[in-house]
Design a protein around this motif. Structure first.
Motif, PDB file in Angstrom:
ATOM      1  N   LEU A  18       5.757   1.036   1.828  1.00 52.71           N
ATOM      2  CA  LEU A  18       5.058   0.353   2.907  1.00 52.71           C
ATOM      3  C   LEU A  18       3.577   0.286   2.583  1.00 52.71           C
ATOM      4  CD1 LEU A  18       5.031  -0.821   5.853  1.00 52.71           C
ATOM      5  CD2 LEU A  18       4.603   1.533   6.632  1.00 52.71           C
ATOM      6  N   LEU A  19       3.039  -0.929   2.523  1.00 54.02           N
ATOM      7  CA  LEU A  19       1.601  -1.131   2.460  1.00 54.02           C
ATOM      8  C   LEU A  19       1.104  -1.200   3.900  1.00 54.02           C
ATOM      9  CD1 LEU A  19       1.437  -3.801  -0.379  1.00 54.02           C
ATOM     10  CD2 LEU A  19       0.229  -1.611  -0.413  1.00 54.02           C
ATOM     11  N   LEU A  20       0.327  -0.197   4.310  1.00 51.76           N
ATOM     12  CA  LEU A  20      -0.037  -0.069   5.719  1.00 51.76           C
ATOM     13  C   LEU A  20      -1.498  -0.437   5.938  1.00 51.76           C
ATOM     14  CD1 LEU A  20       1.015   0.806   8.512  1.00 51.76           C
ATOM     15  CD2 LEU A  20       0.101   3.083   8.018  1.00 51.76           C
TER      16      LEU A  20
ATOM     17  N   HIS B 186       0.533 -12.606   2.365  1.00 54.47           N
ATOM     18  CA  HIS B 186      -0.227 -12.675   1.126  1.00 54.47           C
ATOM     19  C   HIS B 186      -0.766 -11.320   0.687  1.00 54.47           C
ATOM     20  CE1 HIS B 186      -0.351 -16.865   2.642  1.00 54.47           C
ATOM     21  NE2 HIS B 186      -0.233 -17.152   1.359  1.00 54.47           N
ATOM     22  N   PRO B 187       0.104 -10.380   0.335  1.00 52.20           N
ATOM     23  CA  PRO B 187      -0.386  -9.134  -0.267  1.00 52.20           C
ATOM     24  C   PRO B 187      -0.953  -9.432  -1.648  1.00 52.20           C
ATOM     25  CG  PRO B 187       2.000  -9.259  -0.476  1.00 52.20           C
ATOM     26  CD  PRO B 187       1.578 -10.436   0.377  1.00 52.20           C
ATOM     27  N   SER B 188      -1.908  -8.650  -2.058  1.00 56.79           N
ATOM     28  CA  SER B 188      -2.486  -8.886  -3.383  1.00 56.79           C
ATOM     29  C   SER B 188      -1.513  -8.449  -4.469  1.00 56.79           C
ATOM     30  CB  SER B 188      -3.801  -8.114  -3.533  1.00 56.79           C
ATOM     31  OG  SER B 188      -3.555  -6.732  -3.668  1.00 56.79           O
ATOM     32  N   ASP B 189      -1.623  -9.075  -5.634  1.00 57.38           N
ATOM     33  CA  ASP B 189      -0.766  -8.703  -6.756  1.00 57.38           C
ATOM     34  C   ASP B 189      -0.989  -7.243  -7.150  1.00 57.38           C
ATOM     35  OD1 ASP B 189       0.209 -11.237  -6.777  1.00 57.38           O
ATOM     36  OD2 ASP B 189      -0.871 -11.903  -8.578  1.00 57.38           O
TER      37      ASP B 189
ATOM     38  N   ILE C 176       4.138   5.467   1.333  1.00 58.03           N
ATOM     39  CA  ILE C 176       3.185   4.683   2.125  1.00 58.03           C
ATOM     40  C   ILE C 176       1.852   4.663   1.397  1.00 58.03           C
ATOM     41  CG2 ILE C 176       1.906   4.501   4.296  1.00 58.03           C
ATOM     42  CD1 ILE C 176       4.182   5.897   5.706  1.00 58.03           C
ATOM     43  N   ASP C 177       1.289   3.487   1.226  1.00 60.07           N
ATOM     44  CA  ASP C 177      -0.058   3.366   0.678  1.00 60.07           C
ATOM     45  C   ASP C 177      -0.918   2.658   1.717  1.00 60.07           C
ATOM     46  OD1 ASP C 177      -1.344   4.191  -1.821  1.00 60.07           O
ATOM     47  OD2 ASP C 177      -1.988   2.114  -1.938  1.00 60.07           O
ATOM     48  N   THR C 178      -2.004   3.298   2.119  1.00 60.48           N
ATOM     49  CA  THR C 178      -2.843   2.765   3.191  1.00 60.48           C
ATOM     50  C   THR C 178      -3.972   1.910   2.618  1.00 60.48           C
ATOM     51  OG1 THR C 178      -4.272   4.714   3.191  1.00 60.48           O
ATOM     52  CG2 THR C 178      -2.356   4.774   4.637  1.00 60.48           C
ATOM     53  N   LYS C 179      -4.317   0.857   3.326  1.00 54.81           N
ATOM     54  CA  LYS C 179      -5.388  -0.046   2.916  1.00 54.81           C
ATOM     55  C   LYS C 179      -6.229  -0.399   4.151  1.00 54.81           C
ATOM     56  CE  LYS C 179      -3.470  -0.480  -1.206  1.00 54.81           C
ATOM     57  NZ  LYS C 179      -4.093   0.087  -2.421  1.00 54.81           N
TER      58      LYS C 179
ATOM     59  N   LYS D 225      12.502  -1.798  -2.313  1.00 52.26           N
ATOM     60  CA  LYS D 225      11.857  -2.764  -1.438  1.00 52.26           C
ATOM     61  C   LYS D 225      10.455  -2.312  -1.014  1.00 52.26           C
ATOM     62  CE  LYS D 225      16.305  -4.287   0.441  1.00 52.26           C
ATOM     63  NZ  LYS D 225      17.129  -4.470   1.670  1.00 52.26           N
ATOM     64  N   CYS D 226       9.689  -3.309  -0.581  1.00 50.54           N
ATOM     65  CA  CYS D 226       8.333  -3.044  -0.089  1.00 50.54           C
ATOM     66  C   CYS D 226       7.978  -4.108   0.943  1.00 50.54           C
ATOM     67  CB  CYS D 226       7.342  -3.079  -1.257  1.00 50.54           C
ATOM     68  SG  CYS D 226       5.619  -2.869  -0.768  1.00 50.54           S
ATOM     69  N   LYS D 227       7.171  -3.722   1.924  1.00 48.66           N
ATOM     70  CA  LYS D 227       6.701  -4.705   2.895  1.00 48.66           C
ATOM     71  C   LYS D 227       5.304  -4.343   3.353  1.00 48.66           C
ATOM     72  CE  LYS D 227       8.219  -2.922   7.412  1.00 48.66           C
ATOM     73  NZ  LYS D 227       9.013  -3.227   8.624  1.00 48.66           N
ATOM     74  N   LEU D 228       4.681  -5.307   4.015  1.00 49.06           N
ATOM     75  CA  LEU D 228       3.383  -5.082   4.630  1.00 49.06           C
ATOM     76  C   LEU D 228       3.593  -4.725   6.097  1.00 49.06           C
ATOM     77  CD1 LEU D 228       2.681  -6.881   2.107  1.00 49.06           C
ATOM     78  CD2 LEU D 228       0.729  -7.694   3.439  1.00 49.06           C
ATOM     79  N   GLY D 229       2.909  -3.654   6.534  1.00 47.52           N
ATOM     80  CA  GLY D 229       2.975  -3.247   7.932  1.00 47.52           C
ATOM     81  C   GLY D 229       1.587  -3.118   8.511  1.00 47.52           C
ATOM     82  N   PHE D 230       1.480  -3.317   9.818  1.00 45.94           N
ATOM     83  CA  PHE D 230       0.194  -3.264  10.496  1.00 45.94           C
ATOM     84  C   PHE D 230       0.320  -2.361  11.719  1.00 45.94           C
ATOM     85  CE2 PHE D 230       0.781  -7.268   8.356  1.00 45.94           C
ATOM     86  CZ  PHE D 230      -0.402  -7.441   7.659  1.00 45.94           C
ATOM     87  N   VAL D 231      -0.646  -1.478  11.900  1.00 40.21           N
ATOM     88  CA  VAL D 231      -0.632  -0.598  13.066  1.00 40.21           C
ATOM     89  C   VAL D 231      -1.996  -0.664  13.745  1.00 40.21           C
ATOM     90  CG1 VAL D 231      -1.249   1.440  11.680  1.00 40.21           C
ATOM     91  CG2 VAL D 231      -0.158   1.734  13.922  1.00 40.21           C
TER      92      VAL D 231
END
Length: 406
Positions: A352-354, A330-333, A319-322, A376-382
């Protein structure tokens, strides 16, 4: 605290002197000087003002308090009380505020600024120590005596008593309360005297009477590092922790107006990262191992360090938090390339980009096209907000784990 001398802004907002009538040029000058002393990392200087960045917290310049709040919604009129409460709770979870010292009742109390929380906690802790009885310790002193006491210091004795042969320059020990730990606590009280509001002033003055006979030192980091806690002085840890925060963040006389400055500023990206880790760590399922900021060599002496790594008996997840607002499509490159390296290096099944949630829907897991890599990777929002406060950590952790193991 007088509300007329209190300004609340949000991260990435601008503040110009003259706009409010209470933020003036001498405040601006002090903040510019402070920012320069810290490599200009806290805000950007603009024409007649400041442009805040990703640092949140509070700045107090004499009688003016500027509170910088986090914000990840698109509202034109965000709820300041809500975001102050969220910031306060994130600081508590991340232990930037002594957890045991902050009761649920205090958390629900209305504070003008985050700084007031530290002030009240500090005064309460020192009051408790005084009521219990301040401890005594041995300390070494050197002085000129009319009788030999302790160890005679020959070189100093010759220099001082060449004429007065009846005196002895000695080194000896005294058992009293005037030792370094109390001098640090005293310094914290003196800093509060400059900034404290009217509601705490009487309590503070009563405490200062208790410490008035103690030596006043110019406490620096080297003094703080000398303190070692043991069974006898462990009861001082909470007060010491807050005193340390106050002393290290205090900047006297930074402007021609002689305004002392006290700052408590936190990188919101770092705070978000640590908050997510501590929440997951506290509510993790049985059998799951969660580690924080794993650092491994990547190229020569360079290291890579994902925010959070989750391990089960069968799988590894990263998990990498942003702390920023993005669209789920549209995640950044740069973020994707970073996650690719993390997944590859840690042999992670999924990444997971969180991001903080503001009503977005999670993206789907996408596959990295590399040598049949299949990871795999996805964008997640909490969303960590609910009503007028922060959401229960159990439900936050449960939601995050569900996102990556989906």
């Amino acid at each position: 605290m007088n509300s007329r001398k209190f300004i609340q802004v949000f991260e990435y907002q601008k503040l110009r002197y003259g706009d409010t009538g209470i933020f003036r040029q001498h405040h601006f000058d002090a903040m510019v000087k402070f920012n320069e002393q810290h490599q200009n990392k806290y805000f950007t200087i603009i024409h007649k003002g400041l442009h805040f960045g990703n640092y949140v917290g509070v700045i107090q310049i004499g009688g003016l308090t500027i509170e910088i709040l986090p914000k990840v919604d698109n509202s034109d009129n965000p709820n300041k009380k809500l975001w102050q409460n969220i910031l306060l709770n994130m600081l508590r979870v991340c232990r930037h505020i002594p957890v045991e010292a902050l009761s649920e009742t205090q958390l629900k109390k209305r504070y003008h600024s985050i700084l007031e929380v530290y002030f009240e906690l500090y005064v309460s802790e020192v009051e408790r120590l005084v009521k219990k009885g301040l401890i005594k310790r041995y300390r070494k002193v050197q002085s000129n005596q009319t009788a030999l006491k302790g160890k005679l210091l020959f070189s100093q004795n010759i220099q001082t008593n060449l004429v007065h042969k009846e005196h002895f320059y000695c080194g000896h020990q005294i058992y009293d309360r005037n030792h370094l730990l109390h001098q640090i606590i005293y310094k914290g009280l003196l800093i509060l005297k400059t900034f404290v509001n009217d509601t705490l002033k009487d309590r503070l003055n009563r405490l200062l009477v208790e410490f008035q006979d103690f030596e006043t030192l110019n406490i620096q980091k080297k003094h703080l590092d000398k303190i070692v806690f043991n069974r006898k002085n462990s009861d001082y840890m909470k007060a010491f922790d807050i005193a340390k925060i106050l002393i290290l963040n205090y900047s006297p006389n930074l402007s021609v107006g002689n305004d002392d400055l006290l700052t408590l500023l936190f990188d919101m990206n770092v705070l978000w990262e640590e908050y997510i880790f501590r929440t997951l760590q506290k509510f993790r399922p049985d059998g799951m191992e969660i580690s924080f900021q794993n650092s491994e060599k990547f190229w020569e002496n360079k290291h890579i360090r994902p925010d959070i790594v989750l391990k089960t008996s069968n799988d590894v997840f990263v998990i990498d938090t942003k702390w920023k607002i993005v669209d789920r499509h549209h995640p950044s490159d740069d973020d994707l390339k970073q996650m690719f390296v993390y997944n590859l290096h840690w042999k992670a099944e999924k990444g997971l980009l969180l991001y903080p949630g503001t009503g977005q829907v999670d993206g789907d897991f996408g596959t990295f096209h590399y040598n049949n890599y299949g990871k795999k990777c996805k964008l997640g929002f909490v969303d960590i907000t609910e009503q007028n406060g922060i959401r229960n950590g159990f439900f936050v952790a449960k939601e995050i784990i569900g996102k990556i193991m989906d």
